[in-house]
Design an enzyme around this catalytic site. Structure first.
Site, PDB file in Angstrom:
ATOM      1  N   GLY A 173       0.795  -1.222   0.000  1.00 43.75           N
ATOM      2  CA  GLY A 173       0.000   0.000   0.000  1.00 43.75           C
ATOM      3  C   GLY A 173       0.825   1.268   0.000  1.00 43.75           C
ATOM      4  O   GLY A 173       1.857   1.365  -0.659  1.00 43.75           O
ATOM      5  N   TYR A 182     -11.942   3.852  15.624  1.00 44.55           N
ATOM      6  CA  TYR A 182     -10.857   4.189  14.697  1.00 44.55           C
ATOM      7  C   TYR A 182     -10.716   5.701  14.580  1.00 44.55           C
ATOM      8  O   TYR A 182      -9.602   6.247  14.616  1.00 44.55           O
ATOM      9  CB  TYR A 182     -11.163   3.565  13.339  1.00 44.55           C
ATOM     10  CG  TYR A 182     -10.198   3.913  12.236  1.00 44.55           C
ATOM     11  CD1 TYR A 182      -8.954   3.290  12.141  1.00 44.55           C
ATOM     12  CD2 TYR A 182     -10.542   4.839  11.253  1.00 44.55           C
ATOM     13  CE1 TYR A 182      -8.072   3.592  11.108  1.00 44.55           C
ATOM     14  CE2 TYR A 182      -9.673   5.148  10.212  1.00 44.55           C
ATOM     15  CZ  TYR A 182      -8.444   4.523  10.147  1.00 44.55           C
ATOM     16  OH  TYR A 182      -7.579   4.823   9.119  1.00 44.55           O
ATOM     17  N   LYS A 223      -7.455   8.120  15.505  1.00 43.32           N
ATOM     18  CA  LYS A 223      -6.833   9.009  14.522  1.00 43.32           C
ATOM     19  C   LYS A 223      -6.911  10.472  14.961  1.00 43.32           C
ATOM     20  O   LYS A 223      -5.971  11.256  14.729  1.00 43.32           O
ATOM     21  CB  LYS A 223      -7.493   8.823  13.157  1.00 43.32           C
ATOM     22  CG  LYS A 223      -7.171   7.488  12.498  1.00 43.32           C
ATOM     23  CD  LYS A 223      -5.681   7.329  12.224  1.00 43.32           C
ATOM     24  CE  LYS A 223      -5.365   6.108  11.397  1.00 43.32           C
ATOM     25  NZ  LYS A 223      -3.928   5.955  11.110  1.00 43.32           N
TER      26      LYS A 223
END
Length: 253
Positions: free
Chosen positions: A26, A161, A165
């Site tokens: 990625g 999540y 972040k």
């Protein structure tokens, strides 16, 4: 005049050392390839080796280092940084790229899954940053944390999540204050939707919806996110620190 942050040894630029977490695929893989092409020495880790890490080790035996490590084991981050210090003697750039995405409504998310999301996306990057920053205090450096638009725009099913972040963005701003005196810059890149392992399972219908909501009418690419990261490593960004730079095609505007 002291050297600009991230320059490292300006007399021997090939000695610049970059640490990229999750560099086997990625965005991490793209960064590893481009940094090596630009003359950096690069150290990375992932949970397992693959054809790419094997090929890089063979093609760049003196300039590339890979080892097995898991974000889910935070102490492994300190051990990895120590290994990099022993092999290359310094760290000039850290890109906290690796992370883990899991989509589920909070009401049904098990506590172990919550712990894992926070560990992988916040605790482990903080510990890796702490270890690498100690090396950077000798000569300056550059820390780039890869966040997500989930940190600034609410989306269903990713609340934990998103919390991790958002924490990474706040960590970046506060750390920029702490480390500026050591000539270390700290920024975060906030990507929108781009083609990656995390978006590979997006259905064609949802992909069309995302593209429709994005002013530029498409998903981004790993190279476009890497462009922004590499800008922050360049001479043109020596006065940029404490910022969260959104690269999302305008979907959050």
């Amino acid at each position: 005049m002291r050297p600009a942050a991230g320059d490292g040894d300006t007399q021997t630029p090939s000695r610049k050392v970059a640490v990229v977490s999750g560099g086997s695929r990625g965005l991490g893989r793209t960064l590893v390839e481009r940094l090596l092409a630009d003359g950096w020495r690069v150290a990375t880790f992932s949970r397992r080796a693959n054809e790419f890490t094997t090929a890089m080790s063979e093609a760049h035996p003196d300039d590339f280092h890979w080892e097995q490590a898991d974000l889910g084991e935070p102490e492994a981050m300190r051990a990895f940084a120590r290994t990099v210090g022993r092999r290359f003697g310094r760290t000039d750039l850290l890109v906290n790229n690796a992370g883990m995405l899991h989509q589920e409504l909070l009401l049904t998310t098990p506590s172990k899954r919550i712990d894992s999301l926070i560990t992988n996306n916040l605790t482990a990057p903080i510990l890796l940053t702490q270890a690498c920053a100690r090396l950077m205090t000798r000569h300056g450096g550059n820390i780039i944390n890869i966040s997500s638009i989930n940190a600034i725009r609410g989306f269903r099913g990713v609340s934990v999540y998103a919390a991790a972040k958002a924490g990474l963005d706040g960590f970046s701003r506060s750390l920029a204050r702490e480390l500026g005196a050591f000539n270390i810059r700290v920024n975060s890149i906030v990507p929108g939707f781009f083609d990656s392992d995390m978006t590979a399972d997006v259905t064609e219908r949802n992909r069309e919806r995302i593209q429709h909501r994005t002013p530029l009418g498409r998903l981004g690419t790993a190279d476009e996110i890497a462009d922004a990261i590499l800008f922050l490593t360049s001479a043109r960004a020596h006065f940029v620190t404490g910022q969260s730079i959104v690269i999302d095609g305008g979907i959050t505007c």
